[in-house]
Design an enzyme around this catalytic site. Sequence first.
Site, PDB file in Angstrom:
ATOM      1  N   HIS A 180      -1.018   9.218 -89.864  1.00  0.00           N
ATOM      2  CA  HIS A 180       0.185   9.471 -90.740  1.00  0.00           C
ATOM      3  C   HIS A 180       0.182   9.391 -92.018  1.00  0.00           C
ATOM      4  O   HIS A 180      -0.547   8.483 -92.617  1.00  0.00           O
ATOM      5  CB  HIS A 180       1.402   8.605 -89.971  1.00  0.00           C
ATOM      6  CG  HIS A 180       1.357   7.230 -90.189  1.00  0.00           C
ATOM      7  ND1 HIS A 180       1.793   6.728 -91.556  1.00  0.00           N
ATOM      8  CD2 HIS A 180       1.199   6.235 -89.491  1.00  0.00           C
ATOM      9  CE1 HIS A 180       1.797   5.390 -91.489  1.00  0.00           C
ATOM     10  NE2 HIS A 180       1.369   4.977 -90.205  1.00  0.00           N
ATOM     11  N   ASP A 183      -2.451   1.061 -94.120  1.00  0.00           N
ATOM     12  CA  ASP A 183      -1.455   1.815 -93.261  1.00  0.00           C
ATOM     13  C   ASP A 183      -1.040   2.959 -93.670  1.00  0.00           C
ATOM     14  O   ASP A 183       0.182   2.931 -94.404  1.00  0.00           O
ATOM     15  CB  ASP A 183      -0.319   0.799 -92.943  1.00  0.00           C
ATOM     16  CG  ASP A 183       0.742   1.358 -91.636  1.00  0.00           C
ATOM     17  OD1 ASP A 183       0.180   2.326 -91.235  1.00  0.00           O
ATOM     18  OD2 ASP A 183       1.828   0.908 -91.558  1.00  0.00           O
ATOM     19  N   GLU A 226      -4.592   3.894 -86.985  1.00  0.00           N
ATOM     20  CA  GLU A 226      -3.710   2.459 -87.489  1.00  0.00           C
ATOM     21  C   GLU A 226      -4.793   1.519 -87.547  1.00  0.00           C
ATOM     22  O   GLU A 226      -5.894   1.291 -87.068  1.00  0.00           O
ATOM     23  CB  GLU A 226      -2.668   2.401 -86.466  1.00  0.00           C
ATOM     24  CG  GLU A 226      -1.535   3.447 -86.345  1.00  0.00           C
ATOM     25  CD  GLU A 226      -0.554   3.368 -87.381  1.00  0.00           C
ATOM     26  OE1 GLU A 226      -0.507   2.437 -88.250  1.00  0.00           O
ATOM     27  OE2 GLU A 226       0.443   4.325 -87.196  1.00  0.00           O
ATOM     28  N   GLU A 267       6.133   9.063 -89.663  1.00  0.00           N
ATOM     29  CA  GLU A 267       5.942   8.073 -88.595  1.00  0.00           C
ATOM     30  C   GLU A 267       6.538   6.817 -88.628  1.00  0.00           C
ATOM     31  O   GLU A 267       7.159   6.123 -87.739  1.00  0.00           O
ATOM     32  CB  GLU A 267       4.342   7.940 -88.401  1.00  0.00           C
ATOM     33  CG  GLU A 267       3.840   7.016 -87.368  1.00  0.00           C
ATOM     34  CD  GLU A 267       3.916   5.476 -87.270  1.00  0.00           C
ATOM     35  OE1 GLU A 267       3.809   4.552 -86.487  1.00  0.00           O
ATOM     36  OE2 GLU A 267       4.242   4.918 -88.581  1.00  0.00           O
ATOM     37  N   GLU A 268       6.600   6.407 -89.928  1.00  0.00           N
ATOM     38  CA  GLU A 268       7.292   4.994 -90.291  1.00  0.00           C
ATOM     39  C   GLU A 268       8.683   4.925 -89.886  1.00  0.00           C
ATOM     40  O   GLU A 268       9.191   3.966 -90.047  1.00  0.00           O
ATOM     41  CB  GLU A 268       6.947   4.450 -91.679  1.00  0.00           C
ATOM     42  CG  GLU A 268       5.416   4.548 -91.922  1.00  0.00           C
ATOM     43  CD  GLU A 268       5.098   3.048 -91.497  1.00  0.00           C
ATOM     44  OE1 GLU A 268       5.492   2.539 -90.616  1.00  0.00           O
ATOM     45  OE2 GLU A 268       3.834   2.885 -91.865  1.00  0.00           O
ATOM     46  N   ASP A 277       2.848   9.191 -94.188  1.00  0.00           N
ATOM     47  CA  ASP A 277       4.040   8.620 -95.086  1.00  0.00           C
ATOM     48  C   ASP A 277       3.666   7.070 -95.025  1.00  0.00           C
ATOM     49  O   ASP A 277       2.864   6.668 -94.116  1.00  0.00           O
ATOM     50  CB  ASP A 277       5.261   8.907 -94.306  1.00  0.00           C
ATOM     51  CG  ASP A 277       5.320   8.373 -92.659  1.00  0.00           C
ATOM     52  OD1 ASP A 277       4.231   8.509 -92.108  1.00  0.00           O
ATOM     53  OD2 ASP A 277       6.477   7.906 -92.658  1.00  0.00           O
TER      54      ASP A 277
HETATM   55 ZN   LIG Z   1       1.159   2.947 -89.547  1.00  0.00          ZN
END
Ligand SMILES: [Zn+2]
Length: 385
Positions: A64, A96, A156, A128-129, A66
């Site tokens: 991801h 992350d 991740e 995603e977050e 974001d």
């Molecule tokens: Zn993440």
Amino acid sequence: MLKELIGFRTVSRESNLGLIEYVRDYLKSYGIRPRFTYDSGGGKANLFATLGEARPGGLVLSGHTDVVPVAGQNWTNDPFSATLKDRRIYGRGAADMKGFIAAALLFVPRFLERAEIRLLHLALSFDEEIGCRGIPVLLEDIASLNLNPIGCVVGEPTEMRIAVGHKGASAYRCRVTGHAAHSARASAGVNAIHYAGKLVAELCAIGTQLEATEPRHPGFEVPYTTVQTTIIRGGLATNIIPAECEFTFDVRHLATTHPDEVLARVAHFAKTRLLPEMQHSAPQSDITFERIGAIPAFDAPIASPFVQLMHRLIADTQPPVYVDFGSEAPFFARAGIPSVICGPGSIAQAHQPDEFITFEQLATCEMFMERIAGSSERALSEDAP
Ligand SMILES: [Zn+2]
């Protein structure tokens, strides 16, 4: 590459197009034409790219784009300008999960060397977050291509351990509407806070019952489904019977339990035990429930060919792990693409001020990419389901 990616301020509420366009131009320089899918406003994009000729199979490397906000956090340096210090790279998203994306992008020329036998796909998502909003759109696009990838690595931060599961997380809001009255005239009112309290007590009882009866999942520190009331609001003054109360509750569930089972039980209790009594006193009384977010549980079979293949590729002889954060892996799994979670950096640094990733973790990730690049077609296709 990681410094470049950290430089794009891709906080979930802002656009990620700067980063996506940077990756597009980078891939174009290698003759790769990515596909894009967008959010409803067009300000955010997913990117999907196949390295080599599009044909069935291949491994998806997924991340991801974001990151979580930095507001209210005490950073030593600019979170969106990477700082190199003590064999670490500091910056929002370092762990992350821009470290994984950077490593995957860096290896594009290596992946392309024998792309005719070793098919790789890159999947970069938005949002995603804030509840995995981008990935369903990306997966619809992948499905329309009939690619049937053999599997997906969601990068991740697991410190490069292979993770095969996490709990699901669903959040709900309950609104209780009663009837206001002077607190001295109790019979004229319906106390929304009192009824909310009965619902909270019922949720506690459901949680206790799940803890007592649900089959344990040995992978998790808390090996059963839990229910927690997390926010409660209501009331106007010390001498008014409150007409409104709302609260939220959070269900962290195993893959074997659907979170809506908890919802169904508390809603049944509301409808049969509370509402008749409330509406008898004040007909407009009501109790409503709404789901405000859901990430599915993820539980990949350890013995599955894809998980075994990943263990060989990463040369990891340790048992797979379970993680206590949500990811996009269950979305891939639901779309028929077997998945594992494996990426550099530690979740302990994710979402924190002065987020960092170590050079050692990036090097381990690069070794993983190198093993993918050097693997034979057999390893990436025939062994897999
Ligand atoms: Zn993440």
